[in-house]
Motif scaffolding. Structure first.
Motif, PDB file in Angstrom:
ATOM      1  N   ASP A 238     -61.778  49.325  -4.174  1.00 11.35           N
ATOM      2  CA  ASP A 238     -60.863  49.467  -5.370  1.00 11.35           C
ATOM      3  C   ASP A 238     -60.988  48.032  -5.974  1.00 11.35           C
ATOM      4  N   ARG A 239     -60.092  47.745  -6.811  1.00 11.53           N
ATOM      5  CA  ARG A 239     -59.992  46.536  -7.488  1.00 11.53           C
ATOM      6  C   ARG A 239     -59.268  45.292  -6.469  1.00 11.53           C
ATOM      7  N   ALA A 240     -59.084  44.272  -6.857  1.00  7.37           N
ATOM      8  CA  ALA A 240     -58.939  43.201  -6.083  1.00  7.37           C
ATOM      9  C   ALA A 240     -57.609  43.181  -5.365  1.00  7.37           C
TER      10      ALA A 240
ATOM     11  N   SER B  86     -39.023  38.890  17.163  1.00  2.49           N
ATOM     12  CA  SER B  86     -39.912  40.106  17.570  1.00  2.49           C
ATOM     13  C   SER B  86     -41.401  39.811  17.760  1.00  2.49           C
ATOM     14  N   GLY B  87     -41.784  38.830  17.006  1.00  5.28           N
ATOM     15  CA  GLY B  87     -43.187  38.590  17.108  1.00  5.28           C
ATOM     16  C   GLY B  87     -44.043  39.314  16.051  1.00  5.28           C
ATOM     17  N   ARG B  88     -43.223  40.213  15.248  1.00  2.57           N
ATOM     18  CA  ARG B  88     -44.113  41.066  14.499  1.00  2.57           C
ATOM     19  C   ARG B  88     -44.602  40.213  13.061  1.00  2.57           C
ATOM     20  N   LEU B  89     -45.906  40.417  13.117  1.00  2.00           N
ATOM     21  CA  LEU B  89     -46.658  39.732  12.006  1.00  2.00           C
ATOM     22  C   LEU B  89     -46.300  40.726  10.647  1.00  2.00           C
ATOM     23  N   ASN B  90     -45.923  39.849   9.710  1.00  2.03           N
ATOM     24  CA  ASN B  90     -45.728  40.493   8.415  1.00  2.03           C
ATOM     25  C   ASN B  90     -46.858  40.028   7.221  1.00  2.03           C
ATOM     26  N   ILE B  91     -47.461  40.771   6.506  1.00  2.00           N
ATOM     27  CA  ILE B  91     -48.533  40.129   5.649  1.00  2.00           C
ATOM     28  C   ILE B  91     -48.232  41.088   3.944  1.00  2.00           C
ATOM     29  N   MET B  92     -48.084  39.903   3.089  1.00  2.00           N
ATOM     30  CA  MET B  92     -48.014  40.659   1.738  1.00  2.00           C
ATOM     31  C   MET B  92     -48.942  40.013   1.016  1.00  2.00           C
ATOM     32  N   TYR B  93     -49.529  40.550  -0.044  1.00  2.00           N
ATOM     33  CA  TYR B  93     -50.746  40.081  -0.810  1.00  2.00           C
ATOM     34  C   TYR B  93     -50.560  40.774  -2.309  1.00  2.00           C
ATOM     35  N   ASP B  94     -50.961  40.487  -3.284  1.00  2.00           N
ATOM     36  CA  ASP B  94     -51.077  40.795  -4.607  1.00  2.00           C
ATOM     37  C   ASP B  94     -52.431  42.155  -4.618  1.00  2.00           C
ATOM     38  N   ASP B  95     -52.012  43.141  -5.361  1.00  2.00           N
ATOM     39  CA  ASP B  95     -52.900  44.224  -5.304  1.00  2.00           C
ATOM     40  C   ASP B  95     -53.337  44.764  -6.659  1.00  2.00           C
ATOM     41  N   GLN B  96     -54.343  44.409  -7.040  1.00  2.00           N
ATOM     42  CA  GLN B  96     -54.677  44.792  -8.635  1.00  2.00           C
ATOM     43  C   GLN B  96     -54.593  46.594  -8.877  1.00  2.00           C
TER      44      GLN B  96
END
Length: 169
Positions: free
Chosen positions: A145-147, A159-169
């Motif tokens: 898909d796109r970028a 908690s040690g929980r990893l969170n990740i966010m990013y832009d999605d075209q």
């Protein structure tokens, strides 16, 4: 009560020379003297990118030789349709929780190995940054898909929980 002595800074330390951008510092926390820095490195010889990483075990007075986070260099993100500016800065987080992954280092960056503008890749170090795992693509349809770009990661300190966010075209 304010101190009568202003804080002082040490002399600057050059970790690596060359075409670099987007340095991200982080600290090990929990009373550790370890400090980390990750940054994008552009290889002028072949036009490829990598994320480099260096570690200090003495609160930043000295730094290790940089290591490449990805086992192989990759294409940087292509310009996004409809946007005339993007960056290829990495994001880094350290697990400071009391959990089983305490001390793990996580680095994410936008890579373009699938020639589809970019996908978000995540690398993990379980040994204080000496080595990093093979990259894991974290977006839902890598290469199809796109970028995806501008990753930002954080670890929940309880908690040690990893969170990740990013832009999605």
């Amino acid at each position: 009560v304010m101190s009568a002595t202003p804080p002082t800074w040490s002399a600057g330390v050059i970790i690596q020379s060359g075409d670099m951008t987007g340095s991200i510092p982080r600290f090990a926390g929990n009373g550790s003297n370890n400090a980390y820095v990750a940054y994008s490195f552009f290889d002028d010889n072949n036009g490829l990118n990598n994320v480099n990483f260096s570690k200090s075990t003495d609160n930043g007075a000295t730094w290790s030789a940089p290591v490449s986070v990805s086992a192989s260099e990759y294409l940087g993100p292509d310009y996004i349709v409809g946007s005339d500016r993007i960056h290829s800065f990495p994001s880094m987080a350290v697990d400071n929780s009391p959990g089983a992954r305490q001390g793990q280092i996580y680095i994410a960056a936008a890579t373009d190995n699938n020639f589809d503008s970019s996908d978000v890749t995540l690398w993990t170090s379980t040994n204080g940054g000496a080595t990093f795992s093979a990259g894991t693509l974290v977006d839902d349809r890598p290469g199809l898909d796109r970028a995806q770009w501008f990753p930002s990661i954080a670890v929940d300190s309880s908690s040690g929980r990893l969170n990740i966010m990013y832009d999605d075209q």
